[in-house]
Scaffold this motif. Sequence first.
Motif, PDB file in Angstrom:
ATOM      1  N   PHE A 157       0.827  -1.199   0.000  1.00 22.08           N
ATOM      2  CA  PHE A 157       0.000   0.000   0.000  1.00 22.08           C
ATOM      3  C   PHE A 157       0.868   1.258   0.000  1.00 22.08           C
ATOM      4  CE2 PHE A 157      -1.906   3.474   2.378  1.00 22.08           C
ATOM      5  CZ  PHE A 157      -3.047   3.711   1.634  1.00 22.08           C
ATOM      6  N   GLY A 158       1.917   1.244   0.807  1.00 26.07           N
ATOM      7  CA  GLY A 158       2.795   2.409   0.892  1.00 26.07           C
ATOM      8  C   GLY A 158       3.446   2.743  -0.439  1.00 26.07           C
ATOM      9  N   ARG A 159       3.862   1.713  -1.179  1.00 25.86           N
ATOM     10  CA  ARG A 159       4.469   1.943  -2.496  1.00 25.86           C
ATOM     11  C   ARG A 159       3.461   2.586  -3.445  1.00 25.86           C
ATOM     12  NH1 ARG A 159       6.053  -2.780  -3.177  1.00 25.86           N
ATOM     13  NH2 ARG A 159       8.292  -2.638  -2.792  1.00 25.86           N
ATOM     14  N   THR A 160       2.230   2.095  -3.407  1.00 29.33           N
ATOM     15  CA  THR A 160       1.175   2.652  -4.259  1.00 29.33           C
ATOM     16  C   THR A 160       0.870   4.093  -3.875  1.00 29.33           C
ATOM     17  OG1 THR A 160       0.163   0.483  -4.596  1.00 29.33           O
ATOM     18  CG2 THR A 160      -1.242   2.401  -4.940  1.00 29.33           C
ATOM     19  N   LEU A 161       0.768   4.356  -2.589  1.00 31.68           N
ATOM     20  CA  LEU A 161       0.456   5.704  -2.109  1.00 31.68           C
ATOM     21  C   LEU A 161       1.525   6.698  -2.530  1.00 31.68           C
ATOM     22  CD1 LEU A 161      -1.337   7.556  -0.379  1.00 31.68           C
ATOM     23  CD2 LEU A 161       0.043   6.883   1.598  1.00 31.68           C
TER      24      LEU A 161
END
Length: 205
Positions: free
Chosen positions: A105-109
């Motif tokens: 999720f962090g990479r996408t955000l």
Amino acid sequence: MAGLREQKKKQTRAAIMEAAFTLFGERGYENTSISALSKAAGIGKGTVYSYFRSKSEILLAFCEDELECLHLELQRTIPADAPLEEKLLHVFMHEFRYVTKNKGFGRTLMREVIFPKELTTEKSRKIEEQFIQFFVIMFTEAQTRGQLRRDIDLTLTCGHFYALYLMALSAWYSGRLPEEDDVRAAMQVMFRQALSGLMPQPELP
């Protein structure tokens, strides 16, 4: 009744974002549909669209919530007269923990924050301006306390420290800085080096 409606709206929004946090992390952003989000949140597909026009807007909502958390975190845990380095480390480590509690999720955000889609460019810019203003206030206070030069562009200074944070975050994702303590230590060194050139210099006789 109005209070109950507002509470229900907050609960629905939270359910959508919780579903997004889980599914974006597990399946990836591109492989998660609005239908899947609505099913995971226990609501209709149309309800999701009544809160967010797109998946990108859902991601930006996380940025808005985190910005609010940063304000509260700074007020609650850091003394107003703390050194600028301490404040910067505290804020960026808080941001690091938020982004990395779900690696996928962090990479996408972060991808959406740095390279927003055209549909959300305006909204992304507004969040960016709020983020910059958050740091400008911090830097202005540091100038007042003699911790920072007065002849620098504070917006560019914000970009400078954010770039250093992104370097540390990237190093964590690539495994060069495997532990949280490693990230903090690296940021402390980079921030200290940057601040050494931004602090007021003694006047020559």
